[in-house]
Scaffold this active site. Structure first.
Site, PDB file in Angstrom:
ATOM      1  N   ASP A 156      39.820  51.244  43.702  1.00 25.01           N
ATOM      2  CA  ASP A 156      39.483  50.175  42.764  1.00 25.01           C
ATOM      3  C   ASP A 156      39.720  50.687  41.345  1.00 25.01           C
ATOM      4  O   ASP A 156      39.561  51.876  41.071  1.00 25.01           O
ATOM      5  CB  ASP A 156      38.024  49.751  42.916  1.00 25.01           C
ATOM      6  CG  ASP A 156      37.770  48.993  44.205  1.00 25.01           C
ATOM      7  OD1 ASP A 156      38.727  48.411  44.736  1.00 25.01           O
ATOM      8  OD2 ASP A 156      36.619  48.987  44.684  1.00 25.01           O
ATOM      9  N   ASP A 209      41.295  42.599  46.194  1.00 20.73           N
ATOM     10  CA  ASP A 209      40.049  41.832  46.102  1.00 20.73           C
ATOM     11  C   ASP A 209      40.280  40.511  45.380  1.00 20.73           C
ATOM     12  O   ASP A 209      39.762  39.462  45.784  1.00 20.73           O
ATOM     13  CB  ASP A 209      38.985  42.639  45.347  1.00 20.73           C
ATOM     14  CG  ASP A 209      38.593  43.916  46.065  1.00 20.73           C
ATOM     15  OD1 ASP A 209      38.702  43.947  47.306  1.00 20.73           O
ATOM     16  OD2 ASP A 209      38.179  44.879  45.398  1.00 20.73           O
TER      17      ASP A 209
END
Length: 199
Positions: free
Chosen positions: A158, A172
């Site tokens: 991330d 995401d």
């Protein structure tokens, strides 16, 4: 002359037999014929969107690992938006880090369901929505399979870090956008096969 036209048939009259039975069948075949290519085009759109989302996510993660991991975060919009590389063992936005394997199985199940649903897909908006879901699921599933600490337990990369919000990635984002689009389509009564449900 009229008798000859009745026997031969003209473009403005029924078939040569004059019984009116074959022409409706031909018209029905003409209406049904475009359905198959259209369905195939929708499936092609689904996989094209999925591939684009997957490659964009994969490329961004490779760049983040190579250039940003173990370095100071990069400020994009002051401290409101930064790029900061982290490894996330949980679900989207960092939730549920103790259930990595479960999330991996769920992601794999989502991919299978979308692949099966694609066979009856005739709606362009649904193709885009499912493509986003598929690409996002594949992106994070790739991390869980191939990244440390192990197969099906890998931590997802991330890097998008808004202020006062969880750090996430492009996979995401694709999943969330696809999910929102599906909710909108469901509220509007549009089914994946292109039919509209009316109250």
């Amino acid at each position: 002359m009229a008798e000859a036209e009745r026997i031969i048939g003209t473009p403005d009259t029924p078939d040569a037999a004059g019984d009116g039975q074959e022409r409706p069948d031909a018209e029905q075949e003409q209406k049904q014929a475009p359905e198959r290519p259209r369905g195939k085009r929708r499936v092609a759109v689904l996989f094209a969107v999925a591939l684009f989302a997957y490659l964009l996510d994969l490329g961004s993660k490779m760049l983040v690992v190579a250039k940003l991991e173990h370095h100071e975060p990069i400020e994009i919009i002051g401290d409101w938006l930064r790029f900061a590389a982290i490894r996330n063992a949980g679900a989207a936005f960092g939730f549920g880090e103790a259930f990595t394997i479960i999330f991996t199985v769920i992601a794999a199940a989502v991919i299978v369901v979308i692949a099966r649903l694609a066979r009856k897909l005739h709606s362009l908006p649904w193709a885009i929505a499912l493509g986003l879901l598929l690409g996002g699921a594949l992106g994070n599933l790739t991390d869980r399979i191939f990244r440390a600490p192990g197969v099906f337990e890998g931590a997802v990369v991330d890097f998008i870090a808004p202020k006062h919000f969880a750090v996430f990635n492009l996979a995401d984002s694709a999943i969330v956008c696809g999910g929102i689009l599906i909710v909108i389509l469901s509220f509007r009564g549009l089914d994946p096969d292109g039919t509209v449900q009316k109250d």
